[in-house]
Motif scaffolding. Structure first.
Motif, mmCIF file in Angstrom:
data_model
loop_
_atom_site.group_PDB
_atom_site.id
_atom_site.type_symbol
_atom_site.label_atom_id
_atom_site.label_comp_id
_atom_site.label_asym_id
_atom_site.label_seq_id
_atom_site.Cartn_x
_atom_site.Cartn_y
_atom_site.Cartn_z
ATOM 1 N N SER A 120 0.001 7.225 19.023
ATOM 2 C CA SER A 120 -1.373 6.736 18.963
ATOM 3 C C SER A 120 -2.142 7.396 17.827
ATOM 4 N N LEU A 121 -1.903 8.680 17.591
ATOM 5 C CA LEU A 121 -2.579 9.364 16.483
ATOM 6 C C LEU A 121 -2.044 8.886 15.133
ATOM 7 N N ILE A 122 -0.743 8.662 15.048
ATOM 8 C CA ILE A 122 -0.161 8.129 13.808
ATOM 9 C C ILE A 122 -0.748 6.747 13.510
ATOM 10 N N ASP A 123 -0.849 5.928 14.537
ATOM 11 C CA ASP A 123 -1.456 4.606 14.363
ATOM 12 C C ASP A 123 -2.879 4.732 13.830
ATOM 13 N N MET A 124 -3.625 5.675 14.390
ATOM 14 C CA MET A 124 -5.016 5.863 13.993
ATOM 15 C C MET A 124 -5.134 6.308 12.541
ATOM 16 N N VAL A 125 -4.260 7.239 12.106
ATOM 17 C CA VAL A 125 -4.280 7.677 10.706
ATOM 18 C C VAL A 125 -3.966 6.507 9.785
ATOM 19 N N SER A 126 -2.984 5.696 10.174
ATOM 20 C CA SER A 126 -2.594 4.569 9.322
ATOM 21 C C SER A 126 -3.714 3.551 9.183
ATOM 22 N N ARG A 127 -4.647 3.527 10.133
ATOM 23 C CA ARG A 127 -5.768 2.597 10.030
ATOM 24 C C ARG A 127 -6.835 3.050 9.027
ATOM 25 N N LEU A 128 -6.817 4.320 8.658
ATOM 26 C CA LEU A 128 -7.808 4.782 7.677
ATOM 27 C C LEU A 128 -7.649 4.059 6.334
ATOM 28 N N PRO A 129 -6.445 4.006 5.741
ATOM 29 C CA PRO A 129 -6.308 3.242 4.497
ATOM 30 C C PRO A 129 -6.562 1.748 4.681
ATOM 31 N N GLU A 130 -6.235 1.237 5.860
ATOM 32 C CA GLU A 130 -6.501 -0.179 6.112
ATOM 33 C C GLU A 130 -8.001 -0.454 6.153
ATOM 34 N N THR A 131 -8.747 0.491 6.721
ATOM 35 C CA THR A 131 -10.192 0.324 6.856
ATOM 36 C C THR A 131 -10.923 0.660 5.561
ATOM 37 N N PHE A 132 -10.414 1.671 4.834
ATOM 38 C CA PHE A 132 -11.067 2.136 3.608
ATOM 39 C C PHE A 132 -10.053 2.157 2.459
ATOM 40 N N PRO A 133 -9.581 0.994 2.027
ATOM 41 C CA PRO A 133 -8.487 0.946 1.041
ATOM 42 C C PRO A 133 -8.861 1.484 -0.335
ATOM 43 N N SER A 134 -10.137 1.574 -0.644
ATOM 44 C CA SER A 134 -10.541 2.122 -1.940
ATOM 45 C C SER A 134 -10.696 3.633 -1.895
ATOM 46 N N MET A 135 -10.446 4.234 -0.729
ATOM 47 C CA MET A 135 -10.643 5.676 -0.565
ATOM 48 C C MET A 135 -9.363 6.413 -0.181
ATOM 49 N N TYR A 136 -8.577 5.825 0.727
ATOM 50 C CA TYR A 136 -7.433 6.531 1.293
ATOM 51 C C TYR A 136 -6.144 5.742 1.106
ATOM 52 N N ALA A 137 -5.026 6.480 1.094
ATOM 53 C CA ALA A 137 -3.704 5.852 1.040
ATOM 54 C C ALA A 137 -2.716 6.743 1.781
ATOM 55 N N MET A 138 -1.738 6.149 2.413
ATOM 56 C CA MET A 138 -0.680 6.933 3.051
ATOM 57 C C MET A 138 0.205 7.530 1.952
ATOM 58 N N ALA A 139 0.933 8.588 2.311
ATOM 59 C CA ALA A 139 1.818 9.245 1.342
ATOM 60 C C ALA A 139 2.986 9.869 2.081
ATOM 61 N N ASN A 140 4.188 9.480 1.700
ATOM 62 C CA ASN A 140 5.402 10.003 2.325
ATOM 63 C C ASN A 140 6.196 10.933 1.416
ATOM 64 N N THR A 141 5.794 11.014 0.145
ATOM 65 C CA THR A 141 6.503 11.848 -0.821
ATOM 66 C C THR A 141 5.499 12.461 -1.799
ATOM 67 N N PRO A 142 5.897 13.514 -2.502
ATOM 68 C CA PRO A 142 5.046 14.019 -3.580
ATOM 69 C C PRO A 142 4.735 12.953 -4.629
ATOM 70 N N ALA A 143 5.725 12.095 -4.912
ATOM 71 C CA ALA A 143 5.499 11.032 -5.893
ATOM 72 C C ALA A 143 4.392 10.089 -5.437
ATOM 73 N N ASP A 144 4.328 9.799 -4.142
ATOM 74 C CA ASP A 144 3.253 8.963 -3.614
ATOM 75 C C ASP A 144 1.895 9.606 -3.879
ATOM 76 N N ILE A 145 1.819 10.909 -3.658
ATOM 77 C CA ILE A 145 0.560 11.623 -3.862
ATOM 78 C C ILE A 145 0.142 11.565 -5.326
ATOM 79 N N GLU A 146 1.105 11.711 -6.222
ATOM 80 C CA GLU A 146 0.791 11.657 -7.655
ATOM 81 C C GLU A 146 0.252 10.283 -8.044
ATOM 82 N N VAL A 147 0.849 9.233 -7.524
ATOM 83 C CA VAL A 147 0.373 7.880 -7.817
ATOM 84 C C VAL A 147 -1.031 7.681 -7.256
ATOM 85 N N ASN A 148 -1.241 8.103 -6.021
ATOM 86 C CA ASN A 148 -2.556 7.963 -5.400
ATOM 87 C C ASN A 148 -3.619 8.750 -6.160
#
Length: 419
Positions: A120-148
């Motif tokens: 339930s908490l993972i679901d909630m975190v994943s909704r942050l980028p869905e709700t605020f796509p110009s502010m947040y993004a999920m990241a599973n790797t360092p490369a993801d963070i660099e792109v973001n």
């Protein structure tokens, strides 16, 4: 203004500041000799120029407390809030990748439902980028963070605080990897099926359990960092013996400053962790920073409990909260940003600058945050203090993110080999 232009402007500003303050060419800059306002500018510019990773931010549980399980919504962290973390504060402080703590209270080990609550908490975190796509993004790797980072987005990597949701099914390790979990704190405030807890006195396993040995092997296989915050010393040394990849402590400090507080790490464990290639992320909470502060907080809790009882007040009453705030100020219970730098100094002097990072525990340590580091807008204050102490921008860049990335990438490499 486009983010890349902002970043370029920040780099130009930092270069101009350094050039204007530098000694003759080819001589090293002594930042401690710079005027305070200039040092503030440089620290702020560094915070904006470097990726800043924080090993532990408790925003998910904060949002849960505000009614997530009932409303299935998210707190509006696109605007200023009363919490330690939100988008405006993070942007002011230069925070780019706070590890979202998927915190599972120990009670779920007794009542059941740990896996459901984690989901339930993972679901909630994943909704942050869905709700605020110009502010947040999920990241599973360092490369993801660099792109973001290049896109001006705040990354939301996830770590699970307490391995209880694995329950007794080893396949759940891969399940949570697939859900985006990139570190697991083996236990929390009570011994669980994996490990003994530093806050417990049962010493159920005298370290890591037989099932916990399988869990660590499976974490290595799938690329989940082993987090030894919260475990006993014997469990931490067991984890170091068992793991095939570097480990982290996502939000711990140095026990040298808090004798007898097993939740912090002793020197011998910090040394062993460095030999393993791991990183300790320093917790900012005042009670993690000094014995003096721990003693003051213990007395404050006792005095405030008595005050509420004597006056028939609850902890939510405005009269009580006003009294409590004034009590904390008058009795100087909070540590300060310099003490966090003392912990970083200690680790660096012990094992080197490659083995320390930030693990604030924002939104997780309540009102115990130190002066100068009250929320995520304050990282420049800590960077400024490190500059004063002789840390170079290259050192600070390692502390901000490179050390964590090094461990994370190595964990990925080990997983590829094991698979």
């Amino acid at each position: 203004m486009d983010f890349l232009i902002k970043k370029l402007f920040s780099i130009i500003l930092l270069t101009a500041l350094v050039i204007s303050c530098s000694a003759p060419k080819k001589e090293a800059i002594n930042y401690s000799e710079l005027p305070d306002d200039r040092l503030t500018q440089i620290a702020d510019s560094l915070a904006k120029s470097f990726i800043i990773v924080d090993g532990h931010v408790d925003l998910p549980f904060r949002m849960n407390v505000k009614g997530f399980m009932i409303t299935k919504t998210v707190e509006d962290v696109s605007v200023e809030t009363t919490g330690n973390f939100d988008f405006p504060k993070a942007k002011r402080g230069g925070l780019d990748a706070p590890f979202m703590s998927i915190y599972i209270p120990a009670r779920y080990q007794e009542t059941g439902g740990a896996k459901y609550f984690a989901d339930s908490l993972i679901d909630m975190v994943s909704r942050l980028p869905e709700t605020f796509p110009s502010m947040y993004a999920m990241a599973n790797t360092p490369a993801d963070i660099e792109v973001n980072f290049e896109q001006g987005l705040i990354s939301l990597p996830m770590g699970m605080e307490n391995g209880a949701p694995i329950e007794d099914d080893i396949n759940n390790v891969k399940y949570f990897f697939n859900r985006g979990i990139r570190y697991i704190t083996l236990t929390h405030s009570k011994d669980n099926q994996i490990s003994d807890s530093s806050y417990d006195t049962a010493y159920t396993w005298n370290g890591i359990s037989p099932f916990g040995e399988q869990v660590i092997a499976e974490m290595n296989k799938w690329g989940i960092m082993v987090d030894i915050s919260h475990v006993t010393d014997s469990a931490a040394f067991d984890a170091l013996r068992l793991t095939k990849a570097p480990v982290i402590a996502s939000h711990s400090s140095a026990r040298k400053f808090t004798p007898g507080f097993e939740r912090n790490m002793p020197d011998e464990l910090i040394k062993a962790m460095a030999e393993n290639g791991g990183v300790i992320h320093i917790n900012f909470g005042s009670t993690f920073l000094s014995k003096e502060s721990r003693d003051k907080f213990d007395k404050m809790r006792e005095d405030l409990t008595n005050y509420r009882a004597e006056n028939g007040l609850t902890s939510d009453d405005s009269v009580y909260t006003s009294y409590a705030n004034q009590y904390a100020i008058e009795n100087d219970v909070y540590e300060d940003v310099q003490k966090v730098a003392d912990h970083i100094d200690h680790v660096v002097n012990l094992v080197g600058v490659e083995y320390v990072a930030f693990g604030s525990d924002y939104d997780g340590v309540g009102d115990s945050l130190p002066k100068g580091l009250k929320d995520v807008s304050a990282y420049p204050n800590l960077i400024k203090e490190l500059l004063k102490r002789g840390y170079s921008p290259e050192d600070i860049e390692k502390i901000c993110y490179k050390n964590t990335f090094r461990v994370w990438k190595k964990v990925q490499e080990v997983a590829q080999e094991l698979q």
